[in-house]
Design an enzyme around this catalytic site. Structure first.
Site, mmCIF file in Angstrom:
data_model
loop_
_atom_site.group_PDB
_atom_site.id
_atom_site.type_symbol
_atom_site.label_atom_id
_atom_site.label_comp_id
_atom_site.label_asym_id
_atom_site.label_seq_id
_atom_site.Cartn_x
_atom_site.Cartn_y
_atom_site.Cartn_z
ATOM 1 N N SER A 243 -30.559 26.744 -10.913
ATOM 2 C CA SER A 243 -30.415 26.223 -12.268
ATOM 3 C C SER A 243 -31.799 25.927 -12.837
ATOM 4 O O SER A 243 -32.807 26.143 -12.169
ATOM 5 C CB SER A 243 -29.574 24.950 -12.261
ATOM 6 O OG SER A 243 -30.361 23.893 -11.728
ATOM 7 N N LYS A 244 -31.785 25.393 -14.046
ATOM 8 C CA LYS A 244 -33.053 25.094 -14.736
ATOM 9 C C LYS A 244 -33.962 24.171 -13.922
ATOM 10 O O LYS A 244 -35.169 24.193 -14.077
ATOM 11 C CB LYS A 244 -32.758 24.422 -16.086
ATOM 12 C CG LYS A 244 -32.265 25.394 -17.138
ATOM 13 C CD LYS A 244 -32.469 24.794 -18.520
ATOM 14 C CE LYS A 244 -31.816 25.636 -19.596
ATOM 15 N NZ LYS A 244 -30.406 25.283 -19.833
#
Ligand code: GLU
Length: 477
Positions: A243-244
């Site tokens: 994810s980010k």
């Protein structure tokens, strides 16, 4: 000559243009592309844009851009699902006519009630099939559902995961046509893969549960299912879903940060695939070695730090000419429009700079002082090294350069040593003011290489300007 009757391998990459191409999608595209290229097959690009609200032209463009940057060229397409609605409708009507699908008039409220009821009885929130045998036709709000088998199981041999089997009673009757006439993902993907002659579906393992449903659709449409290969998911270094938090997720973000596509490709290829202990692969080697039997079952880990290290290796190994075009936009970001007559200087600087510049953005930063008329002085460096005491050293070095030139780095090194000795100062006390004079900073490649890159005239001009500054340090802010 014997004739080869095995059908040509055809793979596809079918992104939904609802966002930029992220690393997982790019890895899927790459594996399909490599598999097709390895087997001399075809790679088909299809945009699954049926979600009209979330699909956007800008995402289509950014996906195509990212694939172009990675060099993942397609042989067919891009096809757009929104241009094939008539075909999906025809397929659905065929299934209804054969009794393999049916119109369902249950309202959203009724469906909600049924789900709640099923759950209250300890079952799964599945559709109860109440319209299955009613023989209904179209009507306001009506959908078409696939009439799945209630007994038996659906199995396939996954090329990565091995044999997988699913109980048919676990799968409820899928909606295949919505009330607005649009097809659902399952129907469109199967009709497309049949029409486009796809032989191998290589996709992320988040799609495993879709596969038995799609195999049933193939069977109902009287088509042979393709080979399925579900590739392992990608995790961050902390073993949680990528994810980010783990860094940039879109491919173009890496391009814009100054990564090279070959480093990205190499890193993506290694996410779930390996070839012995080899770490670096050329594009041709990837094509030559890639096959599905070397794709592992366990989750792959993406580590942005490792990508940076990989990029640094590619930067250093690259022919200077290879970096000239890609570094241009990063120079432009710094206000430098590279002129043709500056190219030889930059080409000469690149091999000295790349051991210090892991990305193109870093390279542009480090190359800047060489390309400006005069370097931008780092005030701190100027204050520290361009002092009245060093003005004399700079003037002396200027004389040396005027005498020796800059190409004989050995002679210049000896002259520096002599100068240090004569003045009873350390070599660094000569080199560091000169460095700041030449590049405006305290870090650079070896000082003699810097001189050689800049050439005699620039070096003389910069030493003169710096000596002036050193005499009047107040002018340095
Ligand atoms: N459009 C789907 C996705 O982006 C394709 C899935 C598939 O490969 O069947 O997830």
């Amino acid at each position: 000559m014997s004739q080869d009757n095995t059908p040509k391998i055809r793979t596809r990459f079918p992104p939904s243009p609802t966002g930029a191409l992220h690393l997982g999608g790019a890895r899927t595209a790459l594996f399909n592309w490599l598999f097709a290229r390895h087997h001399n097959g075809s790679f088909v690009l299809r945009l699954e844009d049926t979600d009209r609200e979330r699909s956007k032209q800008e995402y289509v463009e950014s996906i195509l851009d990212a694939m172009d940057w990675l060099g993942l060229d397609h042989d067919e397409g891009p096809y757009y699902q929104t241009q094939r609605f008539d075909r999906y409708r025809e397929a659905v009507e065929g299934l209804v006519a054969k009794g393999r699908a049916y119109w369902c008039h249950c309202s959203p409220e009724e469906l909600k009630q049924k789900r709640e009821q099923a759950m209250a009885q300890g079952g799964k929130p599945m559709y109860d099939g109440s319209c299955r045998e009613k023989g209904l036709g179209p009507g306001p709000g009506a959908v078409v559902r696939f009439k799945g088998p209630r007994t038996g199981s659906t199995a396939w041999h996954d090329q990565v995961k091995g044999p997988i089997s699913w109980e048919n009673e676990e799968m409820d009757d899928l909606v295949i046509l919505r009330s607005d006439g649009s097809p659902t993902y399952h129907l469109a993907v199967v009709v497309d893969d049949i029409d486009m002659g796809i032989t191998h579906v290589i996709r992320g393992d988040d799609h495993v549960a879709n596969t038995p449903r799609q195999i049933l659709l193939y069977q109902a449409l009287e088509a042979k299912p393709p080979v399925f290969a579900h590739i392992p998911m990608i995790l961050g270094p902390d073993k949680t879903k990528l994810s980010k938090r783990h860094g940039a997720t879109s491919v173009v973000a890496y391009r814009d940060m100054g990564y090279l596509p070959e480093a990205m490709l190499n890193t993506l290829a290694r996410l779930g695939w390996s070839h012995g202990d080899q770490e670096i692969f050329s594009r041709d080697e990837l094509i030559q070695f890639f096959d599905l039997d070397a794709v592992g079952k366990s989750a792959a880990v993406f580590d942005q730090d490792k990508l940076l290290k990989m990029n640094a290796r590619y930067m250093q190994a690259a022919e200077p000419k290879r970096l000239l075009e890609p570094v241009r936009p990063f120079l432009a970001q710094r206000g430098i429009q590279l002129k043709p007559e500056q190219e030889p200087l930059l080409l000469k600087a690149i091999p000295e700079l790349t051991p210090r510049t892991p990305t193109l953005a870093d390279l542009a930063d480090w190359a800047e002082p060489y390309l400006l008329e005069q370097p931008v002085m780092d005030p701190k460096a100027a204050r520290k090294f361009l002092t009245p005491a060093s003005a004399l050293v700079l003037a002396r070095v200027r004389d040396l350069v005027a005498e020796i030139g800059v190409n004989d780095t050995q002679a210049m090194e000896q002259a520096f040593r002599d100068l240090a000795e004569q003045n009873s100062i350390k070599l660094g006390a000569v080199a560091q003011p000169v460095r700041v004079a030449l590049v405006g900073r305290t870090a650079s490649p070896g000082i003699f290489e810097v001189m050689d890159i800049l050439g005699r005239d620039r070096v003389l001009a910069r030493l003169a300007a710096a000596a002036d500054l050193a005499k009047n340090p107040a002018e340095t802010s």
